[in-house]
Design a protein around this motif. Structure first.
Motif, PDB file in Angstrom:
ATOM      1  N   THR A  20      51.391  20.414  52.906  1.00  0.00           N
ATOM      2  CA  THR A  20      50.709  21.687  52.682  1.00  0.00           C
ATOM      3  C   THR A  20      49.760  21.519  51.512  1.00  0.00           C
ATOM      4  OG1 THR A  20      52.396  22.556  51.169  1.00  0.00           O
ATOM      5  CG2 THR A  20      52.682  23.018  53.523  1.00  0.00           C
ATOM      6  N   TYR A  21      48.669  22.267  51.552  1.00  0.00           N
ATOM      7  CA  TYR A  21      47.756  22.303  50.414  1.00  0.00           C
ATOM      8  C   TYR A  21      47.431  23.753  50.123  1.00  0.00           C
ATOM      9  CZ  TYR A  21      43.995  21.607  47.162  1.00  0.00           C
ATOM     10  OH  TYR A  21      43.230  21.645  46.027  1.00  0.00           O
ATOM     11  N   ALA A  22      47.633  24.136  48.875  1.00  0.00           N
ATOM     12  CA  ALA A  22      47.340  25.498  48.426  1.00  0.00           C
ATOM     13  C   ALA A  22      46.457  25.404  47.185  1.00  0.00           C
ATOM     14  CB  ALA A  22      48.635  26.235  48.096  1.00  0.00           C
ATOM     15  N   GLN A  37      50.757  31.280  49.489  1.00  0.00           N
ATOM     16  CA  GLN A  37      50.137  30.353  50.440  1.00  0.00           C
ATOM     17  C   GLN A  37      51.171  29.346  50.938  1.00  0.00           C
ATOM     18  OE1 GLN A  37      46.298  28.604  49.240  1.00  0.00           O
ATOM     19  NE2 GLN A  37      46.179  30.202  47.667  1.00  0.00           N
ATOM     20  N   GLU A  38      51.972  28.810  50.016  1.00  0.00           N
ATOM     21  CA  GLU A  38      52.997  27.834  50.403  1.00  0.00           C
ATOM     22  C   GLU A  38      54.042  28.449  51.320  1.00  0.00           C
ATOM     23  OE1 GLU A  38      54.248  26.326  46.600  1.00  0.00           O
ATOM     24  OE2 GLU A  38      52.691  24.768  46.616  1.00  0.00           O
ATOM     25  N   CYS A  41      52.574  28.801  54.768  1.00  0.00           N
ATOM     26  CA  CYS A  41      52.493  27.492  55.426  1.00  0.00           C
ATOM     27  C   CYS A  41      53.870  27.042  55.908  1.00  0.00           C
ATOM     28  CB  CYS A  41      51.886  26.444  54.488  1.00  0.00           C
ATOM     29  SG  CYS A  41      50.108  26.637  54.251  1.00  0.00           S
ATOM     30  N   GLN A  42      54.898  27.333  55.129  1.00  0.00           N
ATOM     31  CA  GLN A  42      56.267  27.012  55.543  1.00  0.00           C
ATOM     32  C   GLN A  42      56.617  27.768  56.821  1.00  0.00           C
ATOM     33  OE1 GLN A  42      58.639  24.839  54.188  1.00  0.00           O
ATOM     34  NE2 GLN A  42      59.786  25.359  56.028  1.00  0.00           N
ATOM     35  N   ALA A  55      54.309  19.135  49.426  1.00  0.00           N
ATOM     36  CA  ALA A  55      53.435  20.271  49.140  1.00  0.00           C
ATOM     37  C   ALA A  55      52.518  19.892  47.976  1.00  0.00           C
ATOM     38  CB  ALA A  55      54.261  21.502  48.782  1.00  0.00           C
ATOM     39  N   SER A  57      49.181  21.265  45.498  1.00  0.00           N
ATOM     40  CA  SER A  57      48.477  22.482  45.093  1.00  0.00           C
ATOM     41  C   SER A  57      47.632  22.219  43.850  1.00  0.00           C
ATOM     42  CB  SER A  57      49.468  23.619  44.818  1.00  0.00           C
ATOM     43  OG  SER A  57      50.279  23.306  43.712  1.00  0.00           O
TER      44      SER A  57
END
Length: 145
Positions: A20-22, A37-38, A41-42, A55, A57
């Motif tokens: 994931t990218y936040a 955001q995370e 995405c989860q 993850a 960020s």
């Protein structure tokens, strides 16, 4: 409306490894906080059968002004190393608002057979003609904004 296909892990295939990218450049009520955001995405990963392996960020760092973003750099390194099959984000403009960086992401993902899936834009495969076009268009829009 046709039924949604079952997530990959229900079809007997291995779960796709996702990162994931936040990112948020400043406190902006129009953009979800990193934790939100995370979380989103989860939820996406759970719905689609992706396995989140990492993850990344960048909190409080602009993606337009070419500032060093350690989370972004680490994500690109993970893609290059073959550690992920999929990148998840709330929206494509969370990746970057710089067209050069977006083009580099698109090239790197296509080269390493990595797709991205965003809540706002859906699944995109940058190695296809359609995915390549959409990636360029959304990158241009993010840069314009």
């Amino acid at each position: 409306m046709s039924p949604r296909p079952a997530p990959l892990h229900y079809q007997g295939t291995p779960r796709r490894r996702a990162a994931t990218y936040a990112r948020i450049s400043k406190d902006d009520p129009a953009v979800d906080a990193i934790a939100d955001q995370e979380r989103r995405c989860q939820e996406l990963a759970e719905r689609e059968g992706y396995e989140i392996v990492r993850a990344y960020s960048d909190d409080g760092i602009s993606a337009y002004k070419r500032k060093y973003r350690p989370g972004w750099v680490a994500l690109l390194q993970a893609i290059e190393a073959g550690d992920v099959d999929m990148v998840l984000a709330a929206a494509e403009d969370r990746f970057t608002r710089n067209s050069d960086e977006k083009n580099a992401l698109q090239f790197l993902c296509a080269k390493n057979k990595v797709q991205w899936h965003t809540l706002g834009g859906g699944l995109l495969d940058p190695s296809t003609a359609g995915g390549g076009l959409m990636g360029k268009l959304t990158g241009a829009i993010a840069s314009y904004e």
